[in-house]
Design an enzyme around this catalytic site. Structure first.
Site, PDB file in Angstrom:
ATOM      1  N   HIS A  75     -31.461 -14.791   2.443  1.00  0.00           N
ATOM      2  CA  HIS A  75     -30.072 -15.048   2.773  1.00  0.00           C
ATOM      3  C   HIS A  75     -29.668 -16.443   2.293  1.00  0.00           C
ATOM      4  O   HIS A  75     -28.577 -16.640   1.738  1.00  0.00           O
ATOM      5  CB  HIS A  75     -29.857 -14.975   4.297  1.00  0.00           C
ATOM      6  CG  HIS A  75     -29.789 -13.593   4.851  1.00  0.00           C
ATOM      7  ND1 HIS A  75     -30.824 -12.716   4.777  1.00  0.00           N
ATOM      8  CD2 HIS A  75     -28.782 -12.948   5.520  1.00  0.00           C
ATOM      9  CE1 HIS A  75     -30.483 -11.579   5.372  1.00  0.00           C
ATOM     10  NE2 HIS A  75     -29.244 -11.689   5.831  1.00  0.00           N
ATOM     11  N   GLU A 101      -8.875   9.307  35.677  1.00  0.00           N
ATOM     12  CA  GLU A 101      -8.219   9.678  34.412  1.00  0.00           C
ATOM     13  C   GLU A 101      -6.699   9.547  34.531  1.00  0.00           C
ATOM     14  O   GLU A 101      -6.047   8.904  33.710  1.00  0.00           O
ATOM     15  CB  GLU A 101      -8.608  11.109  34.060  1.00  0.00           C
ATOM     16  CG  GLU A 101      -7.919  11.649  32.812  1.00  0.00           C
ATOM     17  CD  GLU A 101      -8.175  13.121  32.587  1.00  0.00           C
ATOM     18  OE1 GLU A 101      -7.933  13.592  31.471  1.00  0.00           O
ATOM     19  OE2 GLU A 101      -8.620  13.813  33.533  1.00  0.00           O
ATOM     20  N   HIS A 102      -6.122  10.196  35.530  1.00  0.00           N
ATOM     21  CA  HIS A 102      -4.680  10.137  35.771  1.00  0.00           C
ATOM     22  C   HIS A 102      -4.424   9.407  37.086  1.00  0.00           C
ATOM     23  O   HIS A 102      -5.076   9.703  38.089  1.00  0.00           O
ATOM     24  CB  HIS A 102      -4.072  11.539  35.902  1.00  0.00           C
ATOM     25  CG  HIS A 102      -4.375  12.458  34.761  1.00  0.00           C
ATOM     26  ND1 HIS A 102      -5.294  13.481  34.851  1.00  0.00           N
ATOM     27  CD2 HIS A 102      -3.872  12.509  33.509  1.00  0.00           C
ATOM     28  CE1 HIS A 102      -5.339  14.137  33.690  1.00  0.00           C
ATOM     29  NE2 HIS A 102      -4.492  13.562  32.863  1.00  0.00           N
ATOM     30  N   GLN A 140      -3.189  19.340  39.265  1.00  0.00           N
ATOM     31  CA  GLN A 140      -4.318  18.998  38.407  1.00  0.00           C
ATOM     32  C   GLN A 140      -5.599  19.674  38.870  1.00  0.00           C
ATOM     33  O   GLN A 140      -6.483  19.973  38.054  1.00  0.00           O
ATOM     34  CB  GLN A 140      -4.503  17.480  38.372  1.00  0.00           C
ATOM     35  CG  GLN A 140      -3.340  16.740  37.735  1.00  0.00           C
ATOM     36  CD  GLN A 140      -3.098  17.178  36.297  1.00  0.00           C
ATOM     37  OE1 GLN A 140      -3.980  17.105  35.451  1.00  0.00           O
ATOM     38  NE2 GLN A 140      -1.879  17.658  36.023  1.00  0.00           N
ATOM     39  N   ASP A 194       0.712  15.429  30.324  1.00  0.00           N
ATOM     40  CA  ASP A 194      -0.144  16.496  29.808  1.00  0.00           C
ATOM     41  C   ASP A 194       0.536  17.279  28.693  1.00  0.00           C
ATOM     42  O   ASP A 194      -0.124  17.734  27.755  1.00  0.00           O
ATOM     43  CB  ASP A 194      -0.500  17.479  30.935  1.00  0.00           C
ATOM     44  CG  ASP A 194      -1.648  16.999  31.789  1.00  0.00           C
ATOM     45  OD1 ASP A 194      -2.320  16.025  31.400  1.00  0.00           O
ATOM     46  OD2 ASP A 194      -1.874  17.605  32.857  1.00  0.00           O
ATOM     47  N   HIS A 214      -7.026  22.831  37.139  1.00  0.00           N
ATOM     48  CA  HIS A 214      -7.755  22.794  35.864  1.00  0.00           C
ATOM     49  C   HIS A 214      -9.129  23.425  35.987  1.00  0.00           C
ATOM     50  O   HIS A 214      -9.586  24.108  35.072  1.00  0.00           O
ATOM     51  CB  HIS A 214      -7.914  21.345  35.389  1.00  0.00           C
ATOM     52  CG  HIS A 214      -6.857  20.911  34.431  1.00  0.00           C
ATOM     53  ND1 HIS A 214      -6.885  21.241  33.097  1.00  0.00           N
ATOM     54  CD2 HIS A 214      -5.754  20.158  34.605  1.00  0.00           C
ATOM     55  CE1 HIS A 214      -5.842  20.714  32.491  1.00  0.00           C
ATOM     56  NE2 HIS A 214      -5.127  20.056  33.383  1.00  0.00           N
TER      57      HIS A 214
END
Length: 445
Positions: A411, A317-318, A249, A351, A252
């Site tokens: 109202h 995230e992961h 990862q 992914d 990336h």
């Protein structure tokens, strides 16, 4: 902690963020005011691509599909089938409901697909065709009427793999556009592009900031930043597999956090040695090394309860869990984008192919949201129906009094006129409906 972040966030980040925001604001304004002409100028400036139309023709799309080998097409279709299967199961979990909450009072909700969706598929650095599966296929299962896609050119040309994936996923319009100009064109619309109601899909920092600034004008799936991964492991696994999952990862981008959380100091040190070995042979090692040096961490905890506490603080995230009892973390973790449980699965499965969505919350957003899923493309909209005079009067009497408590006379009159017509009550204009305890004919000023 054996390895800490090389640098912590500081004032320089704030200055950089302000500069990024200003740059994106300027680009958005150019497209909003300049339309197609501005889009073309920016596409030339940033991507070096000049076309009469950035929408791909049917023949261009078919040529991209035809360029696939048999194996490539089978693999893309397999991945899309997994995403579709899971999205269909998620869609089936949504129910339209209707319930009579009181005699004559019917309430309900319907789950309505968002009509027009724009899906961004990043591809300037890598041709990320998997992002087409995640957004296009999921929106299609949700029932969105019109799904358009934008992806940048890859190495100056239309990216055949991305185009084929978008088409096979069910995109209705496909554009070869990248960056802020693509996001702006989809959100604002131009002379040649009808605007969308929602934007989905990951992208670089400029794309993410454009989505943030446009939120409210259009809907967005979520705010997404650099890819993050957290490996939770114990002595049941070895350093090689931990290092592989961290670096897989980290490649990336140079700002992608990669963190190991473990109760084993032996595993921690073994993993760090393996990372150095693998970085020497990994083709994307230059990027991964920078990410690891600046954003990598190794944290040794005393217990699995402490690992849970740390993982929820990190809100990654992961989260890859490789321990003797992965289900313990499934039961106790609260803050994560997606969990990968056990040594037999890994983040790259999610992914690319396993079926869960890879557009996930980053920068601690997992504290309050999950990732992209079929529900993001649906609006749950309520309705109400009053079937009898008696029910309208019952609700109207209480509504009238509550409105007067708040000072909303108009109202109250919406309720009062129904109490008069359907209940025969003499309620002066602008007064609250009386109760029996107030005495005959009484009203509350």
């Amino acid at each position: 902690m054996i390895k800490r972040l090389k640098t912590a966030a500081g004032s320089g980040d704030a200055v950089q963020d302000k500069a990024l925001t200003k740059a994106v604001e300027d680009l958005l304004e150019q497209v909003e005011t300049g339309g197609d002409q501005a889009v073309r100028a920016l596409a030339n400036r940033f991507d070096g691509l000049d076309r009469p139309s950035y929408r791909l023709s049917d023949s261009e799309i078919q040529a991209c599909v035809d360029s696939l080998t048999t194996r490539q097409r089978e693999d893309i279709e397999f991945a899309q089938a997994q995403v579709r299967n899971f999205a269909q199961a998620q869609r089936a979990a949504f129910r339209d409901i209707e319930v009579e909450t009181l005699p004559g009072v019917v309430l309900g909700h319907r789950n309505i697909p968002i009509a027009n969706v724009g899906c961004y598929v990043p591809g300037g650095k890598y041709p990320l065709l998997a992002s087409a599966h995640m957004s296009v296929v999921t929106a299609k299962v949700a029932g969105c009427e019109r799904i358009i896609t934008c992806a940048p050119p890859f190495k100056g040309e239309v990216a055949p793999l991305i185009v084929a994936a978008q088409h096979l996923g069910g995109a209705d319009e496909i554009y070869c556009l990248g960056g802020v100009q693509a996001i702006a064109a989809m959100a604002f619309g131009t002379e040649s592009i009808k605007p969308v109601d929602m934007l989905a899909g990951p992208g670089n920092a400029y794309v993410a900031e454009a989505k943030r600034l446009l939120f409210g004008r259009v809907g967005i799936d979520l705010f997404a930043g650099p890819t993050e991964t957290l490996v939770i492991a114990d002595e049941t696994v070895d350093g090689e597999i931990c290092a592989t999952d961290l670096l897989g990862q980290a490649e990336h981008g140079v700002n992608s956090p990669a963190i190991l959380l473990t109760t084993s100091e032996k595993l921690a040190r073994e993993t760090m040695r393996e990372i150095e070995r693998l970085l020497a042979i990994l083709p994307t090692g230059e990027i991964a090394r920078k990410a690891w040096e600046d954003h990598g961490e190794v944290i040794v905890c005393d217990s699995r309860d402490e690992m849970v506490e740390e993982a929820d603080r990190i809100a990654s995230e992961h989260v890859q869990v490789m321990t003797a009892d992965p289900d313990y973390f499934l039961e106790h973790l609260k803050n994560y984008g997606s969990l990968f449980l056990g040594v037999r699965t890994t983040v790259s499965y999610g992914d690319k192919v396993i079926g869960t969505n890879h557009t996930l919350p980053t920068k601690k957003a997992a504290r309050y949201t999950g990732g992209l899923w079929v529900g993001k493309f649906l609006k749950t909209c309520t309705y109400q129906r009053v079937l009898t005079d008696e029910a309208s009067v019952l609700i109207g009497e209480v509504c009238s009094r509550l409105c007067i408590m708040e000072g909303f006379v108009g109202h109250a009159e919406q309720a009062n006129i129904r109490v008069r017509r359907f209940g025969g009550r003499n309620v002066p204009y602008g007064a609250a409906v009386s109760t029996a305890a107030d005495g005959p004919g009484a009203t509350t000023p």
